[in-house]
Design a protein around this motif. Structure first.
Motif, PDB file in Angstrom:
ATOM      1  N   ILE A 175       0.920  -1.149   0.243  1.00 20.29           N
ATOM      2  CA  ILE A 175       0.034   0.045   0.093  1.00 20.29           C
ATOM      3  C   ILE A 175       0.943   1.191   0.145  1.00 20.29           C
ATOM      4  O   ILE A 175       0.456   2.255  -0.640  1.00 20.29           O
ATOM      5  CB  ILE A 175      -0.991   0.089   1.284  1.00 20.29           C
ATOM      6  CG1 ILE A 175      -2.075  -1.121   0.861  1.00 20.29           C
ATOM      7  CG2 ILE A 175      -1.811   1.297   1.330  1.00 20.29           C
ATOM      8  CD1 ILE A 175      -2.828  -1.339   2.368  1.00 20.29           C
ATOM      9  N   TYR A 176       1.953   1.252   0.787  1.00 19.68           N
ATOM     10  CA  TYR A 176       2.815   2.182   0.750  1.00 19.68           C
ATOM     11  C   TYR A 176       3.443   2.489  -0.451  1.00 19.68           C
ATOM     12  O   TYR A 176       3.390   3.946  -1.166  1.00 19.68           O
ATOM     13  CB  TYR A 176       4.086   1.943   1.774  1.00 19.68           C
ATOM     14  CG  TYR A 176       5.088   2.931   1.784  1.00 19.68           C
ATOM     15  CD1 TYR A 176       4.991   4.214   2.574  1.00 19.68           C
ATOM     16  CD2 TYR A 176       6.003   2.979   0.950  1.00 19.68           C
ATOM     17  CE1 TYR A 176       6.102   5.315   2.457  1.00 19.68           C
ATOM     18  CE2 TYR A 176       7.380   4.122   1.021  1.00 19.68           C
ATOM     19  CZ  TYR A 176       7.124   5.144   1.705  1.00 19.68           C
ATOM     20  OH  TYR A 176       7.969   6.032   1.789  1.00 19.68           O
ATOM     21  N   TRP A 177       4.014   1.434  -1.388  1.00 19.25           N
ATOM     22  CA  TRP A 177       4.301   1.572  -2.794  1.00 19.25           C
ATOM     23  C   TRP A 177       3.286   2.150  -3.497  1.00 19.25           C
ATOM     24  O   TRP A 177       3.441   3.078  -4.482  1.00 19.25           O
ATOM     25  CB  TRP A 177       4.952   0.361  -3.024  1.00 19.25           C
ATOM     26  CG  TRP A 177       5.208   0.344  -4.745  1.00 19.25           C
ATOM     27  CD1 TRP A 177       6.282   1.019  -5.302  1.00 19.25           C
ATOM     28  CD2 TRP A 177       4.284  -0.120  -5.687  1.00 19.25           C
ATOM     29  NE1 TRP A 177       6.206   0.800  -6.681  1.00 19.25           N
ATOM     30  CE2 TRP A 177       5.090   0.086  -6.879  1.00 19.25           C
ATOM     31  CE3 TRP A 177       3.255  -1.066  -5.727  1.00 19.25           C
ATOM     32  CZ2 TRP A 177       4.412  -0.517  -8.373  1.00 19.25           C
ATOM     33  CZ3 TRP A 177       2.759  -1.654  -6.876  1.00 19.25           C
ATOM     34  CH2 TRP A 177       3.435  -1.175  -8.086  1.00 19.25           C
ATOM     35  N   ALA A 178       2.131   1.614  -3.471  1.00 17.38           N
ATOM     36  CA  ALA A 178       1.025   2.197  -4.321  1.00 17.38           C
ATOM     37  C   ALA A 178       0.811   3.686  -4.016  1.00 17.38           C
ATOM     38  O   ALA A 178       0.671   4.248  -5.048  1.00 17.38           O
ATOM     39  CB  ALA A 178      -0.081   1.612  -4.227  1.00 17.38           C
ATOM     40  N   LEU A 179       0.613   4.078  -2.932  1.00 17.48           N
ATOM     41  CA  LEU A 179       0.157   5.372  -2.597  1.00 17.48           C
ATOM     42  C   LEU A 179       1.222   6.432  -2.907  1.00 17.48           C
ATOM     43  O   LEU A 179       1.166   7.516  -3.589  1.00 17.48           O
ATOM     44  CB  LEU A 179      -0.160   5.505  -1.186  1.00 17.48           C
ATOM     45  CG  LEU A 179      -1.412   5.080  -0.620  1.00 17.48           C
ATOM     46  CD1 LEU A 179      -1.680   4.956   0.979  1.00 17.48           C
ATOM     47  CD2 LEU A 179      -2.622   5.933  -1.145  1.00 17.48           C
ATOM     48  N   SER A 180       2.502   5.961  -2.712  1.00 22.65           N
ATOM     49  CA  SER A 180       3.774   6.881  -2.782  1.00 22.65           C
ATOM     50  C   SER A 180       3.978   6.969  -4.542  1.00 22.65           C
ATOM     51  O   SER A 180       4.147   8.264  -4.798  1.00 22.65           O
ATOM     52  CB  SER A 180       4.974   6.287  -2.140  1.00 22.65           C
ATOM     53  OG  SER A 180       5.319   5.269  -2.523  1.00 22.65           O
ATOM     54  N   THR A 181       3.635   5.982  -5.080  1.00 21.15           N
ATOM     55  CA  THR A 181       3.910   6.086  -6.538  1.00 21.15           C
ATOM     56  C   THR A 181       2.811   6.959  -7.431  1.00 21.15           C
ATOM     57  O   THR A 181       3.058   7.959  -7.977  1.00 21.15           O
ATOM     58  CB  THR A 181       3.888   4.656  -7.206  1.00 21.15           C
ATOM     59  OG1 THR A 181       4.815   3.778  -6.711  1.00 21.15           O
ATOM     60  CG2 THR A 181       3.755   4.767  -8.728  1.00 21.15           C
ATOM     61  N   ALA A 227       9.275   8.331  -9.224  1.00 25.07           N
ATOM     62  CA  ALA A 227       8.260   6.973  -9.084  1.00 25.07           C
ATOM     63  C   ALA A 227       8.855   5.711  -9.843  1.00 25.07           C
ATOM     64  O   ALA A 227       8.453   4.619  -9.054  1.00 25.07           O
ATOM     65  CB  ALA A 227       6.954   7.240  -9.704  1.00 25.07           C
ATOM     66  N   LEU A 228       9.591   6.061 -11.040  1.00 32.71           N
ATOM     67  CA  LEU A 228      10.070   4.829 -11.722  1.00 32.71           C
ATOM     68  C   LEU A 228      11.230   4.056 -10.745  1.00 32.71           C
ATOM     69  O   LEU A 228      11.541   3.112 -10.465  1.00 32.71           O
ATOM     70  CB  LEU A 228      10.608   5.097 -13.026  1.00 32.71           C
ATOM     71  CG  LEU A 228      11.293   4.020 -13.671  1.00 32.71           C
ATOM     72  CD1 LEU A 228      10.513   2.738 -13.755  1.00 32.71           C
ATOM     73  CD2 LEU A 228      11.804   4.659 -14.971  1.00 32.71           C
ATOM     74  N   LEU A 229      11.975   5.190 -10.285  1.00 32.50           N
ATOM     75  CA  LEU A 229      13.186   4.740  -9.396  1.00 32.50           C
ATOM     76  C   LEU A 229      12.599   4.045  -7.998  1.00 32.50           C
ATOM     77  O   LEU A 229      13.329   3.028  -7.627  1.00 32.50           O
ATOM     78  CB  LEU A 229      13.968   6.012  -8.932  1.00 32.50           C
ATOM     79  CG  LEU A 229      15.261   5.633  -7.974  1.00 32.50           C
ATOM     80  CD1 LEU A 229      16.269   4.820  -8.912  1.00 32.50           C
ATOM     81  CD2 LEU A 229      15.966   7.174  -7.733  1.00 32.50           C
ATOM     82  N   GLU A 230      11.719   4.626  -7.267  1.00 31.73           N
ATOM     83  CA  GLU A 230      11.089   3.926  -6.288  1.00 31.73           C
ATOM     84  C   GLU A 230      10.669   2.330  -6.508  1.00 31.73           C
ATOM     85  O   GLU A 230      10.770   1.643  -5.767  1.00 31.73           O
ATOM     86  CB  GLU A 230       9.910   4.637  -5.728  1.00 31.73           C
ATOM     87  CG  GLU A 230       9.429   4.152  -4.556  1.00 31.73           C
ATOM     88  CD  GLU A 230       8.076   4.803  -3.893  1.00 31.73           C
ATOM     89  OE1 GLU A 230       8.129   4.941  -2.781  1.00 31.73           O
ATOM     90  OE2 GLU A 230       7.169   5.009  -4.807  1.00 31.73           O
ATOM     91  N   PHE A 234      11.638  -3.624  -6.075  1.00 30.87           N
ATOM     92  CA  PHE A 234      11.577  -4.544  -6.645  1.00 30.87           C
ATOM     93  C   PHE A 234      12.874  -5.240  -6.662  1.00 30.87           C
ATOM     94  O   PHE A 234      12.880  -6.369  -6.198  1.00 30.87           O
ATOM     95  CB  PHE A 234      11.583  -4.457  -8.254  1.00 30.87           C
ATOM     96  CG  PHE A 234      11.629  -5.734  -9.058  1.00 30.87           C
ATOM     97  CD1 PHE A 234      10.818  -6.577  -9.430  1.00 30.87           C
ATOM     98  CD2 PHE A 234      12.883  -5.854  -9.842  1.00 30.87           C
ATOM     99  CE1 PHE A 234      10.900  -7.874  -9.830  1.00 30.87           C
ATOM    100  CE2 PHE A 234      13.130  -7.094 -10.555  1.00 30.87           C
ATOM    101  CZ  PHE A 234      12.156  -8.019 -10.797  1.00 30.87           C
ATOM    102  N   ILE A 235      13.951  -4.503  -6.746  1.00 29.73           N
ATOM    103  CA  ILE A 235      15.564  -5.150  -6.373  1.00 29.73           C
ATOM    104  C   ILE A 235      15.430  -5.524  -4.770  1.00 29.73           C
ATOM    105  O   ILE A 235      15.739  -6.730  -4.439  1.00 29.73           O
ATOM    106  CB  ILE A 235      16.227  -4.018  -6.504  1.00 29.73           C
ATOM    107  CG1 ILE A 235      16.485  -3.926  -8.231  1.00 29.73           C
ATOM    108  CG2 ILE A 235      17.801  -4.504  -6.204  1.00 29.73           C
ATOM    109  CD1 ILE A 235      17.274  -2.804  -8.430  1.00 29.73           C
ATOM    110  N   GLY A 236      14.737  -4.641  -4.025  1.00 27.62           N
ATOM    111  CA  GLY A 236      14.867  -4.856  -2.507  1.00 27.62           C
ATOM    112  C   GLY A 236      14.002  -6.268  -2.145  1.00 27.62           C
ATOM    113  O   GLY A 236      14.586  -7.150  -1.220  1.00 27.62           O
ATOM    114  N   LEU A 237      13.050  -6.537  -2.797  1.00 34.27           N
ATOM    115  CA  LEU A 237      12.352  -7.941  -2.752  1.00 34.27           C
ATOM    116  C   LEU A 237      13.051  -9.043  -3.032  1.00 34.27           C
ATOM    117  O   LEU A 237      12.945 -10.113  -2.537  1.00 34.27           O
ATOM    118  CB  LEU A 237      10.881  -7.800  -3.508  1.00 34.27           C
ATOM    119  CG  LEU A 237      10.110  -9.058  -3.341  1.00 34.27           C
ATOM    120  CD1 LEU A 237       9.732  -9.350  -2.275  1.00 34.27           C
ATOM    121  CD2 LEU A 237       8.983  -8.699  -4.323  1.00 34.27           C
TER     122      LEU A 237
END
Length: 254
Positions: free
Chosen positions: A119-125, A137-140, A145-148
Motif C-alpha cells: 500500500i505504501y508503494w502504491a500510494l507513494s507512486t 516514481a520509476l526509481l522507487e 523490486f530489487i529489494g524484494l
C-alpha cells in the motif's frame, strides 16, 4: 552426495519458489507449488526412492502462506530435510512445527507486505506521479523490486543454513510493529494524495470536517466491531449533506 549436485538442486528449488502460487487450488491452496519447489532439493537429499516418496508426502498436504515468504520456508524445509536424512531430526516433529511456522509467517506477511508495504508503494507512486515526479516514481519501483529479490535470496539462504533456528532472528526483526509504523506513513501519504487531487482552492473547514469524520468512523469500527460498510455509508451521507449545512451556517468555503 556431491556438493555441486546439491548446490544446483538448491538453486533450482529457489528459482521454483517464484512459481509456488501458479497452481493454486481450493483444496490444498499452494501445496502443489510448494512440492514443485521442493522436488529438486528433496531428490538431491534423499537418494533412496522410498525415503524420497516419504519426503514428498510431507509437503502435499494443505499449504498456504504469503508468497514473499516462499523462499524462506523452502530453505527452512530443505535444511530440516538434510537433518532428517542424517537422523538428527525426527520426521514426525516436522509436521508439528511446519504448519505453525507457515501460518505465523502468513499472518506477518499479510500485515507487513500486503497490508503495509504494498500500500505504501502504491500510494507513494500515485503521489509522485500526480506531483509530476515520474522519474522518482520509476526509481522507487525499481528499488522496491530489487529489494524484494534481495529479501528472498537472503531469507532463503538464512533458512537453508539455520533451519527453524532462523525464526529466532526473524522474531528480533519485530516485523509486526514495523508494519504498524508503515501504516502511519500510509496515512500521511493518503493525506498528500487527497491534497493533490482535491479541487483548488482547498477549504480547510472541509478538510477538518473530513478528518474528524474519518477518525470517528475508524473509532466506531474498532470499538463496536461494526462492518465497515455501515459507517462508510453513513459518512458518505453526511458528506452529501455538507453543502446544505455549510449554507445554513453562513457559507463556509466549499
Amino acid at each position: 552426495m556431491p556438493a555441486d549436485r546439491l548446490t544446483k538442486a538448491v538453486i533450482l528449488s529457489f528459482l521454483r519458489c517464484y512459481l509456488v502460487g501458479a497452481n493454486f487450488n481450493t483444496r490444498g491452496m499452494q501445496n502443489i507449488g510448494l512440492v514443485y519447489a521442493m522436488l529438486p532439493g528433496l531428490a538431491a537429499i534423499h537418494k533412496d526412492p522410498a525415503r524420497f516418496r516419504q519426503a514428498v508426502k510431507r509437503y502435499v498436504r494443505h499449504y498456504n502462506s504469503h508468497p514473499f515468504w516462499a523462499p524462506c520456508l523452502v530453505g527452512i524445509f530443505l535444511s530440516t530435510e538434510q537433518r532428517i536424512a542424517a537422523g538428527a531430526f525426527p520426521p514426525a516433529m516436522l509436521e508439528k512445527v511446519k504448519d505453525r511456522t507457515t501460518y505465523t509467517l502468513s499472518a506477518i506477511g499479510d500485515s507487513v507486505f500486503a497490508g503495509s508495504l504494498l500500500i505504501y508503494w502504491a500510494l507513494s507512486t500515485a503521489c509522485l506521479l500526480l506531483a509530476g515526479h515520474t522519474a522518482a516514481a520509476l526509481l522507487e519501483g525499481l528499488i522496491f523490486f530489487i529489494g524484494l529479490q534481495v529479501f528472498k535470496v537472503y531469507t532463503f539462504w538464512r533458512g537453508l543454513r539455520g533451519g527453524f533456528l532462523f525464526l529466532e532472528s526473524l522474531k528480533r526483526w519485530d516485523l509486526i510493529n514495523w508494519g504498524q509504523r508503515i501504516k502511519y506513513a500510509n496515512a500521511a501519504l493518503l493525506l498528500w494524495f487527497w491534497m493533490l487531487v482535491w479541487p483548488k482552492p482547498v477549504a480547510w473547514q472541509g478538510w477538518l470536517a473530513g478528518m474528524i469524520g474519518l477518525a470517528v468512523t475508524a473509532r466506531l469500527v474498532q470499538q463496536f466491531r461494526l462492518p465497515r460498510t455501515i459507517p462508510a455509508v453513513g459518512l458518505a451521507a453526511l458528506w452529501a449533506l455538507y453543502p446544505v449545512v455549510v449554507e445554513s451556517l453562513g457559507g463556509w468555503p466549499f
